[in-house]
Scaffold this motif. Structure first.
Motif, PDB file in Angstrom:
ATOM      1  N   MET A   1      71.379  41.269  74.510  1.00 30.62           N
ATOM      2  CA  MET A   1      70.298  41.654  75.320  1.00 30.62           C
ATOM      3  C   MET A   1      69.904  43.252  75.185  1.00 30.62           C
ATOM      4  N   GLU A   2      71.299  44.070  74.972  1.00 30.41           N
ATOM      5  CA  GLU A   2      70.911  45.365  74.858  1.00 30.41           C
ATOM      6  C   GLU A   2      70.162  45.468  73.566  1.00 30.41           C
ATOM      7  N   GLN A   3      70.548  44.786  72.381  1.00 28.18           N
ATOM      8  CA  GLN A   3      69.815  44.927  71.244  1.00 28.18           C
ATOM      9  C   GLN A   3      68.480  44.463  71.461  1.00 28.18           C
ATOM     10  N   ALA A   4      68.086  43.469  72.023  1.00 25.67           N
ATOM     11  CA  ALA A   4      66.762  42.990  72.278  1.00 25.67           C
ATOM     12  C   ALA A   4      65.884  43.979  73.095  1.00 25.67           C
ATOM     13  N   LEU A   5      66.602  44.635  74.260  1.00 24.99           N
ATOM     14  CA  LEU A   5      65.749  45.621  74.609  1.00 24.99           C
ATOM     15  C   LEU A   5      65.342  47.010  73.876  1.00 24.99           C
ATOM     16  N   ALA A   6      66.391  47.307  73.132  1.00 22.38           N
ATOM     17  CA  ALA A   6      66.202  48.496  72.243  1.00 22.38           C
ATOM     18  C   ALA A   6      65.061  48.168  71.251  1.00 22.38           C
ATOM     19  N   TRP A   7      65.163  47.004  70.682  1.00 23.69           N
ATOM     20  CA  TRP A   7      64.265  46.594  69.843  1.00 23.69           C
ATOM     21  C   TRP A   7      62.597  46.565  70.260  1.00 23.69           C
ATOM     22  N   SER A   8      62.710  46.316  71.605  1.00 24.21           N
ATOM     23  CA  SER A   8      61.485  46.008  72.128  1.00 24.21           C
ATOM     24  C   SER A   8      60.918  47.475  72.888  1.00 24.21           C
ATOM     25  N   GLY A   9      61.705  48.418  72.789  1.00 22.10           N
ATOM     26  CA  GLY A   9      61.290  49.488  73.460  1.00 22.10           C
ATOM     27  C   GLY A   9      61.469  49.552  74.921  1.00 22.10           C
ATOM     28  N   LEU A  10      62.093  48.466  75.422  1.00 16.76           N
ATOM     29  CA  LEU A  10      62.491  48.257  76.954  1.00 16.76           C
ATOM     30  C   LEU A  10      63.458  48.827  77.559  1.00 16.76           C
ATOM     31  N   ASP A  11      64.204  49.614  76.793  1.00 17.56           N
ATOM     32  CA  ASP A  11      65.565  50.236  77.412  1.00 17.56           C
ATOM     33  C   ASP A  11      65.411  51.526  78.054  1.00 17.56           C
ATOM     34  N   GLY A  12      64.189  51.940  77.716  1.00  8.66           N
ATOM     35  CA  GLY A  12      63.925  53.394  78.407  1.00  8.66           C
ATOM     36  C   GLY A  12      64.089  53.429  80.095  1.00  8.66           C
ATOM     37  N   LYS A  13      64.533  54.518  80.482  1.00  6.64           N
ATOM     38  CA  LYS A  13      64.841  54.666  81.876  1.00  6.64           C
ATOM     39  C   LYS A  13      63.838  54.060  82.616  1.00  6.64           C
TER      40      LYS A  13
END
Ligand SMILES: C[S@@+](CC[C@H](N)C(=O)[O-])C[C@H]1O[C@@H](n2cnc3c(N)ncnc32)[C@H](O)[C@@H]1O
Length: 167
Positions: free
Chosen positions: A1-13
């Motif tokens: 999930m962390e990789q999917a969020l980072a790849w999609s630019g969704l890991d931002g605060k």
């Protein structure tokens, strides 16, 4: 999930803060734990046992909590779910041909802004059918749709469709 969020630019605060997530195939809870840490409310559907750290998760600042719907996705009824679902996640270890009709019903009912999926290549012959699988998803998921194989993925393809307005 962390990789999917980072790849999609969704890991931002704050991009996931307060978002209501329905995760299909949530046990034991690695992906749910990630989403909770990002401040999402997570409704996890799985007959399996959830990790106690996920079941007991509560962040006083974001209000993030986990709600376990301990049932198979096929028995999920509208009254089990909150009125609004912002994000649907699916990580069920079932063939795409089984998962896609469930996703279609839920998407038509809840109109989520975002989907984060793993499409499992449960049989070798499916590897040549990825284009068709994505075509089936395109009939009902929000746009844009993108797919990749992330480093953590095994015999599966990660699909992200739609987006969150503020990201
Ligand atoms: C790869 S595991 C999920 C891992 C989980 N997302 C995590 O991060 O810990 C696949 C899960 O799909 C669940 N599953 C399989 N068929 C299901 C169904 N019909 N309804 C709900 N969950 C199902 C299994 O019980 C299993 O826990």
């Amino acid at each position: 999930m962390e990789q999917a969020l980072a790849w999609s630019g969704l890991d931002g605060k704050q991009s996931l803060q307060g978002q209501v997530v329905l995760e299909l195939g949530s046990a034991p809870g690695g992906a749910s734990y990630s989403l909770l840490q990002h401040g999402a409310q997570v409704y996890g559907v799985d007959t399996g046992v959830m990790d106690p750290d996920v079941l007991g998760f509560h962040d006083a600042k974001t209000g993030a909590r986990f709600h376990h719907l301990r049932m198979a996705v096929g028995t999920l009824a509208p009254h089990h779910l909150p009125p609004e679902v912002d994000i649907i996640v699916s990580d069920m270890n079932l063939a795409p041909g089984v998962v896609i009709p469930y996703l279609e019903n839920l998407c038509r009912r809840h109109r989520p802004a975002l989907l984060i999926l793993t499409m499992k290549m449960t049989e070798e012959r499916l590897e040549s059918k990825v284009g068709e699988i994505l075509g089936s998803l395109r009939r009902f998921v929000p746009t844009p749709l993108k797919a990749t194989q992330l480093p953590a993925n095994r015999r599966e393809v990660c699909v992200v469709a739609g987006g969150l307005g503020a990201v």
